[in-house]
Motif scaffolding. Sequence first.
Motif, PDB file in Angstrom:
ATOM      1  N   ALA A 326       1.139  -1.239  -0.157  1.00 39.55           N
ATOM      2  CA  ALA A 326      -0.282  -0.281  -0.264  1.00 39.55           C
ATOM      3  C   ALA A 326       0.710   1.255   0.284  1.00 39.55           C
ATOM      4  CB  ALA A 326      -0.836  -0.219   0.972  1.00 39.55           C
ATOM      5  N   ARG A 327       2.551   1.196   0.755  1.00 38.42           N
ATOM      6  CA  ARG A 327       2.915   2.387   0.515  1.00 38.42           C
ATOM      7  C   ARG A 327       3.956   2.125   0.056  1.00 38.42           C
ATOM      8  NH1 ARG A 327       5.305   3.880   5.418  1.00 38.42           N
ATOM      9  NH2 ARG A 327       5.683   5.907   4.413  1.00 38.42           N
ATOM     10  N   ARG A 328       4.080   2.596  -0.684  1.00 36.72           N
ATOM     11  CA  ARG A 328       5.395   2.008  -2.187  1.00 36.72           C
ATOM     12  C   ARG A 328       5.081   3.654  -2.881  1.00 36.72           C
ATOM     13  NH1 ARG A 328       3.491  -1.799  -6.638  1.00 36.72           N
ATOM     14  NH2 ARG A 328       1.138  -1.589  -6.176  1.00 36.72           N
ATOM     15  N   THR A 329       7.028   3.796  -3.242  1.00 38.36           N
ATOM     16  CA  THR A 329       7.163   5.139  -3.867  1.00 38.36           C
ATOM     17  C   THR A 329       6.507   4.601  -5.282  1.00 38.36           C
ATOM     18  OG1 THR A 329       9.649   3.747  -4.847  1.00 38.36           O
ATOM     19  CG2 THR A 329       9.181   5.113  -2.479  1.00 38.36           C
ATOM     20  N   ALA A 330       6.608   6.032  -6.658  1.00 38.98           N
ATOM     21  CA  ALA A 330       6.056   5.241  -8.238  1.00 38.98           C
ATOM     22  C   ALA A 330       7.343   4.618  -8.804  1.00 38.98           C
ATOM     23  CB  ALA A 330       5.740   6.867  -8.264  1.00 38.98           C
ATOM     24  N   THR A 331       7.749   3.519  -8.121  1.00 33.98           N
ATOM     25  CA  THR A 331       8.191   2.586  -9.501  1.00 33.98           C
ATOM     26  C   THR A 331       7.659   1.211  -9.692  1.00 33.98           C
ATOM     27  OG1 THR A 331      10.064   3.502  -7.223  1.00 33.98           O
ATOM     28  CG2 THR A 331      10.848   1.540  -8.945  1.00 33.98           C
ATOM     29  N   ALA A 332       7.598   0.788 -11.092  1.00 32.54           N
ATOM     30  CA  ALA A 332       6.487  -0.219 -11.207  1.00 32.54           C
ATOM     31  C   ALA A 332       8.257  -0.954 -12.316  1.00 32.54           C
ATOM     32  CB  ALA A 332       6.148   0.080 -12.709  1.00 32.54           C
ATOM     33  N   TYR A 333       8.154  -2.540 -11.317  1.00 32.85           N
ATOM     34  CA  TYR A 333       9.004  -3.687 -11.960  1.00 32.85           C
ATOM     35  C   TYR A 333       8.167  -4.405 -12.349  1.00 32.85           C
ATOM     36  CZ  TYR A 333      13.268  -6.744 -10.812  1.00 32.85           C
ATOM     37  OH  TYR A 333      14.151  -6.825 -11.477  1.00 32.85           O
ATOM     38  N   PHE A 334       8.203  -4.858 -13.342  1.00 37.90           N
ATOM     39  CA  PHE A 334       7.690  -5.663 -14.834  1.00 37.90           C
ATOM     40  C   PHE A 334       7.950  -6.681 -15.584  1.00 37.90           C
ATOM     41  CE2 PHE A 334       7.273  -3.310 -18.253  1.00 37.90           C
ATOM     42  CZ  PHE A 334       8.102  -2.040 -18.223  1.00 37.90           C
ATOM     43  N   THR A 335       7.484  -7.974 -15.376  1.00 45.35           N
ATOM     44  CA  THR A 335       8.691  -8.990 -16.948  1.00 45.35           C
ATOM     45  C   THR A 335       7.124  -8.725 -18.087  1.00 45.35           C
ATOM     46  OG1 THR A 335       7.030 -10.031 -15.628  1.00 45.35           O
ATOM     47  CG2 THR A 335       9.605 -10.644 -15.341  1.00 45.35           C
ATOM     48  N   VAL A 336       7.420  -8.915 -19.391  1.00 39.85           N
ATOM     49  CA  VAL A 336       6.861  -9.055 -20.720  1.00 39.85           C
ATOM     50  C   VAL A 336       6.548 -10.054 -21.263  1.00 39.85           C
ATOM     51  CG1 VAL A 336       6.554  -8.086 -22.917  1.00 39.85           C
ATOM     52  CG2 VAL A 336       7.300  -6.716 -21.053  1.00 39.85           C
ATOM     53  N   ALA A 337       5.597 -11.070 -21.054  1.00 43.26           N
ATOM     54  CA  ALA A 337       5.975 -13.016 -21.474  1.00 43.26           C
ATOM     55  C   ALA A 337       6.422 -12.521 -22.800  1.00 43.26           C
ATOM     56  CB  ALA A 337       4.753 -12.647 -21.920  1.00 43.26           C
ATOM     57  N   ASP A 338       6.971 -13.703 -22.768  1.00 42.06           N
ATOM     58  CA  ASP A 338       8.425 -14.529 -24.200  1.00 42.06           C
ATOM     59  C   ASP A 338       9.061 -12.711 -24.520  1.00 42.06           C
ATOM     60  OD1 ASP A 338       6.271 -16.177 -24.603  1.00 42.06           O
ATOM     61  OD2 ASP A 338       5.017 -14.932 -25.911  1.00 42.06           O
ATOM     62  N   ARG A 339       9.760 -11.834 -23.769  1.00 47.11           N
ATOM     63  CA  ARG A 339      10.715 -10.859 -23.883  1.00 47.11           C
ATOM     64  C   ARG A 339      11.655 -11.416 -22.880  1.00 47.11           C
ATOM     65  NH1 ARG A 339       9.203  -8.513 -28.989  1.00 47.11           N
ATOM     66  NH2 ARG A 339       7.590  -9.181 -29.234  1.00 47.11           N
ATOM     67  N   THR A 340      13.248 -10.803 -22.349  1.00 50.19           N
ATOM     68  CA  THR A 340      13.390 -11.072 -22.039  1.00 50.19           C
ATOM     69  C   THR A 340      13.733  -9.224 -21.043  1.00 50.19           C
ATOM     70  OG1 THR A 340      15.639 -10.391 -22.529  1.00 50.19           O
ATOM     71  CG2 THR A 340      15.460 -12.806 -22.268  1.00 50.19           C
ATOM     72  N   PRO A 341      13.588  -8.940 -20.470  1.00 53.05           N
ATOM     73  CA  PRO A 341      13.989  -7.954 -19.462  1.00 53.05           C
ATOM     74  C   PRO A 341      14.736  -7.644 -20.628  1.00 53.05           C
ATOM     75  CG  PRO A 341      14.459  -9.025 -17.549  1.00 53.05           C
ATOM     76  CD  PRO A 341      14.650 -10.094 -19.239  1.00 53.05           C
ATOM     77  N   ARG A 342      15.892  -7.342 -21.034  1.00 56.72           N
ATOM     78  CA  ARG A 342      16.745  -6.546 -21.874  1.00 56.72           C
ATOM     79  C   ARG A 342      16.143  -6.467 -22.731  1.00 56.72           C
ATOM     80  NH1 ARG A 342      21.809  -4.162 -22.287  1.00 56.72           N
ATOM     81  NH2 ARG A 342      21.148  -3.941 -20.454  1.00 56.72           N
ATOM     82  N   GLN A 343      15.249  -7.741 -23.276  1.00 57.26           N
ATOM     83  CA  GLN A 343      14.967  -7.601 -24.804  1.00 57.26           C
ATOM     84  C   GLN A 343      13.679  -6.296 -25.130  1.00 57.26           C
ATOM     85  OE1 GLN A 343      13.407 -11.616 -25.478  1.00 57.26           O
ATOM     86  NE2 GLN A 343      15.421 -11.678 -26.772  1.00 57.26           N
TER      87      GLN A 343
END
Length: 403
Positions: A326-343
């Motif tokens: 509930a209390r967090r900074t505006a920082t999103a961390y996410f993965t995308v299906a079928d792509r590496t994070p670098r891609q």
Amino acid sequence: MAFDVARVRAAYPALADGYAYLDGAAGTQLPGTVIDAVAGAYRHGLGNSGGAFPASRRSDTITAECRRAVADLTGGRAEGVILGPNMTTLTYRLARTLAAGWGPGDEVVVTRLDHDANVRPWLQAAARAGAAVRFADVALPEGNLQLAQLAELISDRTRLVAVTAASNLIGTRPDVAGITALAHAAGALAYVDGVHATPHGPVDVAGLGADFYATSAYKWSGPHVGAVVADPGLLETMAPDKLVPAPQEVPDRFEQGTLPFADLAGVTAAVEHLASLAGPAPGPGARRERILAGLAAAEAHEQDLFQVLLGGLDAMDHVTTYGTAARRTATAYFTVADRTPRQAAEHLATRKVNVWDGDNYAWELAGALGLRGSGGAVRAGLVHYNDRSDVDRLLAAVAELAG
Ligand SMILES: Cc1ncc(COP(=O)(O)O)c(C=O)c1O
């Protein structure tokens, strides 16, 4: 008063390149006032500290002003502001100093929510001293520490509790005041990592119960300078490694070698910038009050945008976001299906969106999330100079990665 993001953005020359800078959690851009302050310090001539001539006195004045600015930013005392190259270096320095008093039977408590810079220096110092280490876990999927577990881990054997004021990966703001109260009740010191937290809302080291509060100016529109804020009385009890002829007084005795004076002038200008975020001051006003108002305005602006960012990411079937605190900074961390994070990050870069990919040195947390061996995830972090068009551009570019 509405947050005037257009006015704020106009202060940053680098933003004119048309990129959406959503990499602020790894380092922010600099307003022109900060760049000018650094250049101006060099232009006027600087000398090393402690000399009999004006250029030397200018450097000493810059250092004193920088300590006052960081004290105003954090609610600490200028005489307790240790300056140095970055948080990691200062934390290693303090860990070595504090651990000189530890031995077998002593314990240190660290957390899996923390950046490795507030974990590894304590582990390595404890190992050398023969002290034991205890880890506080992160409850998933929320991504938060549990006070009940910390109450079990902290005992009269605990010498130090190291905890973050906000996760640089998923933004979680744990109950720092609750944790430091447990530490103090057990007679332990609390070392709070404020590197990620500082730019995202008002800071009060006393309210947090931080015996040490670490921050890095390059995360809040300043140059690459780190600082640790502590009670000068506590620093007086400590004996860091130092050269014989170097100053013995506090906080200088913790600062090894020559400080980057011009950058320190930039740190003060960055604090002034934060103090201006709620709008031009009607009068001189106390700087601490203006900083608190500025950071409160920045926080409200970032959180409004964050709702749009998170809502957009969570609405996409091919995206998985991490953390729900509930209390967090505006920082999103996410993965995308079928792509590496670098891609995914490379695709976003082609759309002029800067994001970070990887574990961002939150090594334990990336492991707890099961992301350590797979390249981590993508991090899009908002700071006060981001606007709705930055968020919309990111969401549109991520949407292109569907299917
Ligand atoms: C939460 C947190 N702690 C510590 C650090 C390390 O800071 P520095 O680069 O000043 O050593 C970072 C840097 O990203 C961070 O985000």
